[in-house]
Design a protein around this motif. Sequence first.
Motif, PDB file in Angstrom:
ATOM      1  N   ASN A   1     -68.936 -26.488 -42.407  1.00 34.43           N
ATOM      2  CA  ASN A   1     -68.527 -27.120 -41.202  1.00 34.43           C
ATOM      3  C   ASN A   1     -69.234 -28.221 -40.508  1.00 34.43           C
ATOM      4  O   ASN A   1     -69.038 -28.842 -39.502  1.00 34.43           O
ATOM      5  CB  ASN A   1     -68.205 -26.325 -40.017  1.00 34.43           C
ATOM      6  CG  ASN A   1     -67.155 -25.066 -40.572  1.00 34.43           C
ATOM      7  OD1 ASN A   1     -66.341 -25.576 -40.776  1.00 34.43           O
ATOM      8  ND2 ASN A   1     -67.600 -23.914 -40.594  1.00 34.43           N
ATOM      9  N   SER A   2     -70.477 -28.700 -41.236  1.00 38.29           N
ATOM     10  CA  SER A   2     -71.516 -29.501 -40.546  1.00 38.29           C
ATOM     11  C   SER A   2     -70.868 -30.973 -40.598  1.00 38.29           C
ATOM     12  O   SER A   2     -70.132 -31.201 -41.328  1.00 38.29           O
ATOM     13  CB  SER A   2     -72.721 -29.623 -41.355  1.00 38.29           C
ATOM     14  OG  SER A   2     -73.514 -28.365 -40.901  1.00 38.29           O
ATOM     15  N   PRO A   3     -70.724 -31.803 -39.389  1.00 40.48           N
ATOM     16  CA  PRO A   3     -69.973 -32.891 -39.245  1.00 40.48           C
ATOM     17  C   PRO A   3     -70.889 -34.104 -40.042  1.00 40.48           C
ATOM     18  O   PRO A   3     -70.361 -35.124 -40.338  1.00 40.48           O
ATOM     19  CB  PRO A   3     -69.971 -33.134 -37.859  1.00 40.48           C
ATOM     20  CG  PRO A   3     -70.881 -32.537 -37.186  1.00 40.48           C
ATOM     21  CD  PRO A   3     -71.304 -31.258 -38.145  1.00 40.48           C
ATOM     22  N   VAL A   4     -72.206 -33.706 -40.258  1.00 38.40           N
ATOM     23  CA  VAL A   4     -73.040 -34.755 -40.815  1.00 38.40           C
ATOM     24  C   VAL A   4     -73.848 -34.042 -42.068  1.00 38.40           C
ATOM     25  O   VAL A   4     -74.116 -33.072 -41.790  1.00 38.40           O
ATOM     26  CB  VAL A   4     -74.224 -35.162 -39.888  1.00 38.40           C
ATOM     27  CG1 VAL A   4     -75.257 -36.081 -40.616  1.00 38.40           C
ATOM     28  CG2 VAL A   4     -73.727 -36.086 -38.785  1.00 38.40           C
ATOM     29  N   ILE A   5     -73.611 -34.664 -43.238  1.00 44.96           N
ATOM     30  CA  ILE A   5     -74.090 -33.780 -44.281  1.00 44.96           C
ATOM     31  C   ILE A   5     -75.145 -35.042 -45.097  1.00 44.96           C
ATOM     32  O   ILE A   5     -75.077 -36.226 -44.927  1.00 44.96           O
ATOM     33  CB  ILE A   5     -73.001 -33.476 -45.323  1.00 44.96           C
ATOM     34  CG1 ILE A   5     -72.052 -34.908 -45.709  1.00 44.96           C
ATOM     35  CG2 ILE A   5     -72.305 -32.206 -44.708  1.00 44.96           C
ATOM     36  CD1 ILE A   5     -71.017 -34.378 -46.866  1.00 44.96           C
ATOM     37  N   GLY A   6     -75.751 -34.415 -45.902  1.00 40.84           N
ATOM     38  CA  GLY A   6     -76.766 -35.022 -46.772  1.00 40.84           C
ATOM     39  C   GLY A   6     -76.460 -35.183 -48.033  1.00 40.84           C
ATOM     40  O   GLY A   6     -75.848 -34.340 -48.693  1.00 40.84           O
ATOM     41  N   LEU A   7     -76.203 -36.676 -48.499  1.00 39.10           N
ATOM     42  CA  LEU A   7     -75.792 -36.885 -50.061  1.00 39.10           C
ATOM     43  C   LEU A   7     -77.083 -37.588 -50.888  1.00 39.10           C
ATOM     44  O   LEU A   7     -77.792 -38.382 -50.275  1.00 39.10           O
ATOM     45  CB  LEU A   7     -74.530 -37.743 -50.024  1.00 39.10           C
ATOM     46  CG  LEU A   7     -73.379 -37.367 -49.148  1.00 39.10           C
ATOM     47  CD1 LEU A   7     -72.344 -38.598 -49.448  1.00 39.10           C
ATOM     48  CD2 LEU A   7     -72.895 -36.085 -49.980  1.00 39.10           C
ATOM     49  N   ILE A   8     -77.108 -36.971 -51.980  1.00 33.66           N
ATOM     50  CA  ILE A   8     -78.207 -37.720 -52.757  1.00 33.66           C
ATOM     51  C   ILE A   8     -77.835 -38.780 -53.398  1.00 33.66           C
ATOM     52  O   ILE A   8     -76.781 -39.088 -54.107  1.00 33.66           O
ATOM     53  CB  ILE A   8     -78.301 -36.633 -53.849  1.00 33.66           C
ATOM     54  CG1 ILE A   8     -79.046 -35.211 -53.383  1.00 33.66           C
ATOM     55  CG2 ILE A   8     -79.498 -37.307 -55.053  1.00 33.66           C
ATOM     56  CD1 ILE A   8     -79.047 -34.258 -54.406  1.00 33.66           C
ATOM     57  N   VAL A   9     -78.512 -39.728 -53.204  1.00 35.40           N
ATOM     58  CA  VAL A   9     -78.692 -41.279 -53.566  1.00 35.40           C
ATOM     59  C   VAL A   9     -79.581 -41.618 -54.529  1.00 35.40           C
ATOM     60  O   VAL A   9     -79.340 -42.620 -55.380  1.00 35.40           O
ATOM     61  CB  VAL A   9     -78.479 -42.451 -52.342  1.00 35.40           C
ATOM     62  CG1 VAL A   9     -77.547 -41.936 -51.438  1.00 35.40           C
ATOM     63  CG2 VAL A   9     -79.732 -42.282 -51.769  1.00 35.40           C
ATOM     64  N   GLU A  10     -80.697 -40.926 -54.817  1.00 38.15           N
ATOM     65  CA  GLU A  10     -81.651 -41.136 -55.726  1.00 38.15           C
ATOM     66  C   GLU A  10     -82.399 -39.940 -56.116  1.00 38.15           C
ATOM     67  O   GLU A  10     -82.859 -39.134 -55.130  1.00 38.15           O
ATOM     68  CB  GLU A  10     -82.590 -42.259 -55.207  1.00 38.15           C
ATOM     69  CG  GLU A  10     -83.641 -42.600 -56.412  1.00 38.15           C
ATOM     70  CD  GLU A  10     -84.357 -43.831 -55.844  1.00 38.15           C
ATOM     71  OE1 GLU A  10     -85.422 -43.969 -56.235  1.00 38.15           O
ATOM     72  OE2 GLU A  10     -84.093 -44.326 -54.602  1.00 38.15           O
ATOM     73  N   SER A  11     -82.960 -39.782 -57.239  1.00 37.26           N
ATOM     74  CA  SER A  11     -83.654 -38.563 -57.480  1.00 37.26           C
ATOM     75  C   SER A  11     -84.549 -39.062 -58.925  1.00 37.26           C
ATOM     76  O   SER A  11     -84.051 -39.825 -59.382  1.00 37.26           O
ATOM     77  CB  SER A  11     -82.810 -37.508 -58.045  1.00 37.26           C
ATOM     78  OG  SER A  11     -81.955 -37.463 -58.894  1.00 37.26           O
ATOM     79  N   SER A  12     -85.543 -38.381 -59.010  1.00 36.99           N
ATOM     80  CA  SER A  12     -86.334 -38.667 -60.229  1.00 36.99           C
ATOM     81  C   SER A  12     -87.298 -37.361 -60.601  1.00 36.99           C
ATOM     82  O   SER A  12     -87.423 -36.559 -59.594  1.00 36.99           O
ATOM     83  CB  SER A  12     -87.375 -39.660 -60.171  1.00 36.99           C
ATOM     84  OG  SER A  12     -88.106 -39.957 -61.243  1.00 36.99           O
TER      85      SER A  12
END
Length: 145
Positions: free
Chosen positions: A59-70
Amino acid sequence: MSNKAPRPRREDFRRSYTLGTRWGDHDSYGHVQNVVYYSFFDSAITQFLVEQGTLDIDNSPVIGLIVESSCTFFSSITFPDQVTIGLRIAHLGNSSARYELGVFRNGESEASALGYVVYVYVDRASNKPVAIPQLVRDELLTLVD
């Protein structure tokens, strides 16, 4: 598996989570597959956010999306090792956070791997970047290196 980059130590991280490896995590060479490390990273970050009450997965209205990883690998991990994932924030921006994660095998003090994951915080409905909510920012600040 060696790399000339310095190997972080457990005390270099603000928070840690311990996970077990599974029989299917390793490949025919006997070491944990690279993709599993990214699962370790995602599990540690998500566990931190849920524990702090800053992420309601459904339900969180704001979420974190992964845009880069290493990930940089220093030494092998295998089954049935226990791994500890060290967690810290290397950069906290307006709408993004760069998490750094150390992977430690069993009781070893030096990391077997060091990774990073960049999250961009977005409005769940529109998928557009937004400022990190203050409650989330306050918790992330506890991880700033």
